[in-house]
Design a protein around this motif. Structure first.
Motif, PDB file in Angstrom:
ATOM      1  N   LEU A  34       0.865  -1.176   0.000  1.00 23.36           N
ATOM      2  CA  LEU A  34       0.000   0.000   0.000  1.00 23.36           C
ATOM      3  C   LEU A  34       0.900   1.224   0.000  1.00 23.36           C
ATOM      4  CD1 LEU A  34      -2.702   1.535   0.401  1.00 23.36           C
ATOM      5  CD2 LEU A  34      -2.371   1.188   2.871  1.00 23.36           C
ATOM      6  N   ASN A  35       0.856   2.002  -1.054  1.00 22.09           N
ATOM      7  CA  ASN A  35       1.713   3.181  -1.200  1.00 22.09           C
ATOM      8  C   ASN A  35       0.865   4.442  -1.106  1.00 22.09           C
ATOM      9  OD1 ASN A  35       3.996   1.500  -1.753  1.00 22.09           O
ATOM     10  ND2 ASN A  35       3.166   1.207  -3.790  1.00 22.09           N
ATOM     11  N   VAL A  36       0.833   5.043   0.098  1.00 16.40           N
ATOM     12  CA  VAL A  36       0.066   6.263   0.349  1.00 16.40           C
ATOM     13  C   VAL A  36       1.004   7.450   0.194  1.00 16.40           C
ATOM     14  CG1 VAL A  36      -1.341   7.527   2.009  1.00 16.40           C
ATOM     15  CG2 VAL A  36      -1.434   5.026   1.966  1.00 16.40           C
ATOM     16  N   GLN A  37       0.642   8.390  -0.669  1.00 17.84           N
ATOM     17  CA  GLN A  37       1.493   9.546  -0.940  1.00 17.84           C
ATOM     18  C   GLN A  37       1.155  10.699   0.000  1.00 17.84           C
ATOM     19  OE1 GLN A  37       1.151  10.522  -5.091  1.00 17.84           O
ATOM     20  NE2 GLN A  37       1.332   8.384  -5.688  1.00 17.84           N
ATOM     21  N   GLY A  38       2.154  11.162   0.749  1.00 14.80           N
ATOM     22  CA  GLY A  38       1.997  12.360   1.548  1.00 14.80           C
ATOM     23  C   GLY A  38       1.504  12.168   2.972  1.00 14.80           C
ATOM     24  N   ARG A  39       1.178  10.979   3.387  1.00 13.57           N
ATOM     25  CA  ARG A  39       0.713  10.774   4.767  1.00 13.57           C
ATOM     26  C   ARG A  39       1.906  10.789   5.710  1.00 13.57           C
ATOM     27  NH1 ARG A  39      -3.797   6.433   6.817  1.00 13.57           N
ATOM     28  NH2 ARG A  39      -4.458   7.680   8.596  1.00 13.57           N
ATOM     29  N   TYR A  40       1.773  11.484   6.821  1.00 16.20           N
ATOM     30  CA  TYR A  40       2.841  11.641   7.810  1.00 16.20           C
ATOM     31  C   TYR A  40       2.908  10.359   8.631  1.00 16.20           C
ATOM     32  CZ  TYR A  40       5.556  14.111  11.442  1.00 16.20           C
ATOM     33  OH  TYR A  40       6.528  14.516  12.315  1.00 16.20           O
ATOM     34  N   ASP A  41       3.729   9.416   8.186  1.00 17.08           N
ATOM     35  CA  ASP A  41       3.838   8.100   8.820  1.00 17.08           C
ATOM     36  C   ASP A  41       5.175   7.501   8.407  1.00 17.08           C
ATOM     37  OD1 ASP A  41       3.387   5.624  10.004  1.00 17.08           O
ATOM     38  OD2 ASP A  41       1.620   5.149   8.822  1.00 17.08           O
ATOM     39  N   PHE A  42       5.823   6.814   9.314  1.00 10.80           N
ATOM     40  CA  PHE A  42       7.107   6.203   8.981  1.00 10.80           C
ATOM     41  C   PHE A  42       6.974   4.728   8.626  1.00 10.80           C
ATOM     42  CE2 PHE A  42       6.618   5.750  13.530  1.00 10.80           C
ATOM     43  CZ  PHE A  42       7.086   4.476  13.815  1.00 10.80           C
ATOM     44  N   HIS A  43       5.774   4.208   8.626  1.00 12.97           N
ATOM     45  CA  HIS A  43       5.547   2.791   8.323  1.00 12.97           C
ATOM     46  C   HIS A  43       5.325   2.584   6.829  1.00 12.97           C
ATOM     47  CE1 HIS A  43       4.258   3.217  12.543  1.00 12.97           C
ATOM     48  NE2 HIS A  43       4.906   2.072  12.662  1.00 12.97           N
ATOM     49  N   THR A  44       5.650   1.406   6.391  1.00  7.43           N
ATOM     50  CA  THR A  44       5.158   0.925   5.107  1.00  7.43           C
ATOM     51  C   THR A  44       4.107  -0.117   5.448  1.00  7.43           C
ATOM     52  OG1 THR A  44       6.898  -0.751   4.964  1.00  7.43           O
ATOM     53  CG2 THR A  44       7.326   1.359   3.887  1.00  7.43           C
ATOM     54  N   TRP A  45       3.198  -0.345   4.539  1.00 10.75           N
ATOM     55  CA  TRP A  45       2.063  -1.232   4.832  1.00 10.75           C
ATOM     56  C   TRP A  45       1.928  -2.297   3.762  1.00 10.75           C
ATOM     57  CZ3 TRP A  45      -0.791  -0.805   9.252  1.00 10.75           C
ATOM     58  CH2 TRP A  45      -0.577   0.351  10.009  1.00 10.75           C
ATOM     59  N   GLY A  99       3.372  15.992  15.893  1.00 11.47           N
ATOM     60  CA  GLY A  99       4.717  16.268  16.402  1.00 11.47           C
ATOM     61  C   GLY A  99       5.741  15.321  15.808  1.00 11.47           C
ATOM     62  N   ASN A 100       6.569  14.750  16.672  1.00 18.55           N
ATOM     63  CA  ASN A 100       7.598  13.814  16.244  1.00 18.55           C
ATOM     64  C   ASN A 100       6.925  12.550  15.704  1.00 18.55           C
ATOM     65  OD1 ASN A 100       9.408  11.430  16.595  1.00 18.55           O
ATOM     66  ND2 ASN A 100      10.854  13.018  17.242  1.00 18.55           N
ATOM     67  N   VAL A 101       7.213  12.220  14.467  1.00 18.92           N
ATOM     68  CA  VAL A 101       6.538  11.097  13.812  1.00 18.92           C
ATOM     69  C   VAL A 101       6.749   9.776  14.554  1.00 18.92           C
ATOM     70  CG1 VAL A 101       8.389  10.495  12.190  1.00 18.92           C
ATOM     71  CG2 VAL A 101       6.006  10.097  11.545  1.00 18.92           C
ATOM     72  N   TYR A 102       7.891   9.642  15.250  1.00 16.92           N
ATOM     73  CA  TYR A 102       8.183   8.397  15.961  1.00 16.92           C
ATOM     74  C   TYR A 102       7.612   8.375  17.373  1.00 16.92           C
ATOM     75  CZ  TYR A 102      11.531   7.799  12.181  1.00 16.92           C
ATOM     76  OH  TYR A 102      12.098   7.691  10.950  1.00 16.92           O
TER      77      TYR A 102
END
Length: 149
Positions: A34-45, A99-102
Motif C-alpha cells: 500500500l503506497n500512500v502519498q503524503g501521509r505523515y507516517d514512517f511505516h510501510t504497509w 509532532g515527532n513522527v516516531y
C-alpha cells in the motif's frame, strides 16, 4: 463403462471452463504494498487480501500489516466492490500522527479507502474528531496505489 468415464470427464472439464474467470482477469486476492502519498507516517504497509466470510463475489477481506510494527496497529475490514470500485472503511487507532513522527501523540481516525478495481489507484480520506494540539477535527485526503507483491 469407458464411454461413461470419458463423458463424465468431458462434462467436468466443460463445467470448469464455464465457471473460470474471464480471460485476462487478474485475481485480486494476493498481497499488496500500500503506497500512500503524503501521509505523515514512517511505516510501510502490506495488505493481505483474502476472501470474505461468508464468501461473496463483491467482497475482499483486507488485513493491513505495518512494517515496522513499532507504534503501529494492524487493522482489517471488508472492502466491497460496486461500479468497478472497491471501498474499505476502517477505524485506525494511530491514523493521525502529531509532532515527532516516531514519539509524538497519535489520534484515531476513520479511514475510507476507495480504489479502481482495474488500475488499483485510489484515494484515502482520513477523518478525525480532534486534530493535533487540540485543533478542530477534519479530514485529510491522500492518493494511493496498490502494487502486487
Amino acid at each position: 463403462m469407458r464411454i461413461r468415464g470419458v463423458a463424465g470427464a468431458v462434462v467436468l472439464v466443460a463445467a470448469t471452463i464455464a465457471s473460470a474467470a474471464p480471460v485476462g482477469a487478474a485475481p485480486f486476492f494476493a498481497n499488496y504494498s500500500l503506497n500512500v502519498q503524503g501521509r505523515y507516517d514512517f511505516h510501510t504497509w502490506t495488505w493481505a487480501v483474502t476472501y470474505c466470510i461468508p464468501d461473496a463475489p463483491d467482497c475482499a477481506h483486507i488485513k493491513a500489516i505495518p512494517m515496522p510494527i513499532a507504534k503501529a496497529f494492524e487493522y482489517s475490514g471488508d472492502a466491497h466492490l460496486a461500479d468497478g470500485r472497491y471501498t474499505l472503511t476502517v477505524d485506525v487507532p494511530d491514523g493521525l500522527r502529531c509532532g515527532n513522527v516516531y514519539y509524538g501523540p497519535i489520534i484515531p481516525t476513520l479511514d475510507v479507502y476507495s480504489w479502481d478495481a482495474a488500475t488499483l489507484q485510489g484515494t484515502l480520506t482520513s477523518s478525525f474528531a480532534t486534530g493535533c494540539d487540540g485543533a478542530p477535527g477534519g479530514a485529510f485526503t491522500y492518493p494511493f496505489s496498490l502494487v502486487r507483491l
